[in-house]
Design a protein around this motif. Structure first.
Motif, PDB file in Angstrom:
ATOM      1  N   LYS A  23       0.916  -1.212   0.036  1.00 35.95           N
ATOM      2  CA  LYS A  23       0.036   0.100  -0.113  1.00 35.95           C
ATOM      3  C   LYS A  23       0.952   1.234  -0.166  1.00 35.95           C
ATOM      4  O   LYS A  23       1.803   1.415   0.767  1.00 35.95           O
ATOM      5  N   VAL A  24       0.554   2.372  -0.643  1.00 37.05           N
ATOM      6  CA  VAL A  24       1.090   3.586  -0.695  1.00 37.05           C
ATOM      7  C   VAL A  24       0.087   4.672  -0.170  1.00 37.05           C
ATOM      8  O   VAL A  24      -1.126   4.846  -0.475  1.00 37.05           O
ATOM      9  N   THR A  25       0.711   5.412   0.975  1.00 37.66           N
ATOM     10  CA  THR A  25      -0.085   6.284   1.445  1.00 37.66           C
ATOM     11  C   THR A  25       0.483   7.928   0.934  1.00 37.66           C
ATOM     12  O   THR A  25       1.516   8.004   1.143  1.00 37.66           O
ATOM     13  N   VAL A  26      -0.770   8.393   0.439  1.00 42.04           N
ATOM     14  CA  VAL A  26      -0.223   9.767  -0.139  1.00 42.04           C
ATOM     15  C   VAL A  26      -0.879  10.734   0.688  1.00 42.04           C
ATOM     16  O   VAL A  26      -1.935  10.595   1.030  1.00 42.04           O
ATOM     17  N   GLU A  27      -0.256  11.662   0.857  1.00 38.85           N
ATOM     18  CA  GLU A  27      -0.325  13.044   1.788  1.00 38.85           C
ATOM     19  C   GLU A  27      -0.698  14.154   0.826  1.00 38.85           C
ATOM     20  O   GLU A  27       0.204  14.321  -0.299  1.00 38.85           O
ATOM     21  N   PHE A  28      -1.600  14.782   0.954  1.00 43.72           N
ATOM     22  CA  PHE A  28      -2.018  16.151  -0.032  1.00 43.72           C
ATOM     23  C   PHE A  28      -2.134  17.413   0.974  1.00 43.72           C
ATOM     24  O   PHE A  28      -2.509  17.434   2.115  1.00 43.72           O
ATOM     25  N   ASP A  29      -1.603  18.380   0.066  1.00 40.02           N
ATOM     26  CA  ASP A  29      -1.905  19.801   0.498  1.00 40.02           C
ATOM     27  C   ASP A  29      -3.246  20.293   0.071  1.00 40.02           C
ATOM     28  O   ASP A  29      -3.585  19.875  -0.923  1.00 40.02           O
ATOM     29  N   HIS A  30      -3.624  21.363   0.471  1.00 37.97           N
ATOM     30  CA  HIS A  30      -4.641  21.821   0.105  1.00 37.97           C
ATOM     31  C   HIS A  30      -6.134  21.090   0.076  1.00 37.97           C
ATOM     32  O   HIS A  30      -6.989  20.932  -0.866  1.00 37.97           O
ATOM     33  N   THR A  31      -6.208  20.424   1.050  1.00 38.58           N
ATOM     34  CA  THR A  31      -7.586  19.674   1.169  1.00 38.58           C
ATOM     35  C   THR A  31      -8.664  20.377   1.854  1.00 38.58           C
ATOM     36  O   THR A  31      -9.741  19.653   2.009  1.00 38.58           O
ATOM     37  N   ALA A  32      -8.207  21.406   2.629  1.00 38.15           N
ATOM     38  CA  ALA A  32      -9.382  22.132   3.361  1.00 38.15           C
ATOM     39  C   ALA A  32      -9.863  21.344   4.497  1.00 38.15           C
ATOM     40  O   ALA A  32      -8.905  20.734   5.486  1.00 38.15           O
ATOM     41  N   GLN A  33     -10.908  20.735   4.533  1.00 41.79           N
ATOM     42  CA  GLN A  33     -11.451  19.823   5.589  1.00 41.79           C
ATOM     43  C   GLN A  33     -11.282  18.388   5.414  1.00 41.79           C
ATOM     44  O   GLN A  33     -11.714  17.518   6.221  1.00 41.79           O
ATOM     45  N   GLY A  34     -10.662  18.245   4.474  1.00 42.28           N
ATOM     46  CA  GLY A  34     -10.304  16.719   3.904  1.00 42.28           C
ATOM     47  C   GLY A  34     -10.785  16.303   2.490  1.00 42.28           C
ATOM     48  O   GLY A  34     -11.404  17.151   1.713  1.00 42.28           O
TER      49      GLY A  34
END
Length: 524
Positions: free
Chosen positions: A436-447
């Protein structure tokens, strides 16, 4: 002058017959008419003239030093008087050119008059306002008219707004917005300006300079292309086309085309060589649109630029990042206003066909990535359109959200509305746990949010480099991605296709930006 005197000379007889007298009367009438024309022409030559961007109803950038320029007879004194109690005088140079600088007031309810006075004449401009001025440029999707945009009928009354003004390259003068005027203006530009006006409550001036089907190199100064070794490939390609066109391509193609037409257009139409396709198109020439469509507006003071282009460069997507950033830097240098805002639109999903042997479907996501990376330049921002494209239409009719998203960027980055979320989710970093790959994002606001079912267009590749569709579970600011076909994920990508209509958004309804990443690193 000698030919003029010859034309108006009359017989010098002492005694005239009736017919001769009639001739003399005719010559006298001709002389009078020519004298009037000569006088009028002399008067016209003596008049002070302004660059075409200056007219009644114009918007000047508020609270800024702005340049006013034009021509008058050499050696004339020219005075520019503004009704906000400012006056500046200058003299024309030996070519009859002049330029003056005024400091504009902050935007308010008042309109102003500008008087430009020379030794010979006076020009007055009425209903001038100060506000926010933006330059709207690019190719056909920026050129796309408001009247063709989806949902425009519900916005027709909003277009009747005297606080929004338009100037279109190739047309005469600034125009106050009514629907009859706005309907032929850029839809993206209109909705951008409307959104700014509604939030800022100041006049907004929009200058449109667009050409459909144009590549970025046509909008880039020729000297920028010629002096940058990294852009040599663009210069060399045009030189090669020109040589091929002049050598054999043009004559051979024209001959084959005539033969095909003589045969009643039976069979397959002769294919147009690449050289003929580009050389015959004025707007494909290197630097030509900067010279004809941008430079005439410089140094008119602007707040910034909005740009929608890229489709004309899909064949060479891997070149776009450097070409585009060079264009931005060159425009800023030419304008002399520092790093003014330059906000742009990522090309939307579309099923590009092969062209001249190049698979543009493979190049489209690469070009989008180049646009994304162009945000490394200061004071830039990009609108993602992966949710509102049309795979079967390179000119999607949904334009309102694009203009509104451009306005979000401007409000957040230029006008200090720091709490506004202006971007969809962007790749931050990723990590691997098992398969599995966990990707983190910016600019998600509340998700993160997936609309209309499970998240689409995630893919994983193992050591063989072959990508397979993957499942993505969205958890807050992260996506947990896996594929039954990949047990050792090495690479991950999202929306890395020519025409993916995506469904992953942040809580503010802005779509996630495509990306390609190596899972062995913590960032792109």
């Amino acid at each position: 002058m000698k030919r003029l005197l010859e034309y108006i000379s009359i017989p010098t007889h002492r005694i005239f017959t009736r017919s001769q007298a009639s001739d003399v009367w005719g010559w006298g009438l001709r002389f009078s008419m020519l004298a009037m024309l000569f006088s009028a022409n002399t008067s016209l030559q003596a008049q002070v003239k302004l660059a075409s961007i200056f007219s009644d109803n114009m918007v000047l950038q508020q609270d800024q030093q702005v340049k006013i320029w034009g021509t008058a007879p050499a050696g004339n004194l020219v005075t520019v008087k503004a009704s906000w109690n400012e006056s500046v005088s200058t003299s024309t140079n030996d070519k009859g050119q002049w330029e003056a600088t005024l400091t504009t007031p902050k935007a308010g309810p008042d309109s102003y008059e500008l008087s430009i006075v020379s030794d010979e004449a006076t020009v007055r401009l009425n209903n001038v306002v100060t506000g926010e001025v933006w330059f709207c440029s690019g190719q056909s999707n920026m050129n796309f008219q408001l009247r063709r945009s989806k949902g425009v009928k519900q916005d027709t009354m909003l277009a009747n707004n005297p606080q929004i003004r338009f100037f279109q390259s190739g047309k005469t003068g600034w125009q106050v917005s009514t629907y009859d005027i706005a309907k032929d203006f850029s839809a993206v530009g209109f909705y951008f300006g409307l959104s700014l006006h509604q939030k800022l409550n100041v006049p907004v001036g929009l200058i449109q300079s667009t050409v459909g089907g144009s590549p970025a190199e046509a909008w880039t100064p020729l000297e920028t292309l010629q002096n940058d070794p990294a852009l040599k490939v663009v210069v060399d390609r045009w030189d090669r086309w020109l040589a091929d066109y002049n050598a054999t391509d043009a004559s051979a193609y024209n001959s084959a085309l005539k033969q095909w037409e003589a045969n009643g257009k039976r069979g397959i139409e002769p294919p147009m060589p690449r050289s003929v396709y580009s050389i015959k198109r004025y707007h494909h020439q290197r630097g030509i649109l900067f010279k004809d469509k941008v430079k005439p507006f410089i140094p008119f003071a602007i707040k910034g630029v909005i740009w929608y282009q890229g489709e004309g460069n899909v064949e060479w997507g891997n070149e776009y990042e450097h070409l585009f950033t060079s264009l931005i830097s060159a425009w800023r240098n030419a304008w002399g206003q520092g790093d003014f805002p330059f906000f742009f639109v990522q090309i939307p999903p579309y099923n590009y066909s092969d062209r001249f042997g190049k698979d543009r479907r493979l190049q489209a996501p690469i070009l989008r990535e180049g646009q994304n990376r162009a945000q490394a330049l200061p004071n830039t921002g990009m609108v993602c359109t992966m949710d509102i494209g049309d795979p079967d239409n390179v000119h999607p009719i949904i334009k309102k959200p694009i203009g509104e998203r451009l306005a979000l960027i401007a409000l957040a980055k230029t006008y200090g509305f720091n709490t506004i979320e202006y971007s969809g989710p962007t790749f931050k970093r990723c990590s691997v746990t098992g398969d599995k790959v966990t990707v983190e994002f910016d600019h998600t606001a509340q998700g993160l949010v997936a609309k209309d079912g499970a998240a689409k267009w995630f893919e994983l590749a193992g050591p063989d480099g072959v990508f397979h569709p993957a499942i993505a579970a969205l958890e807050g600011h992260k996506a947990i991605v896996s594929s039954n076909s990949v047990t050792e994920p090495i690479k991950i990508r999202y929306a890395w296709q020519s025409a993916p209509i995506t469904n992953v958004f942040n809580s503010e309804g802005l779509p996630a930006v495509p990306f390609l990443a190596d899972t062995s690193s913590t960032s792109r």
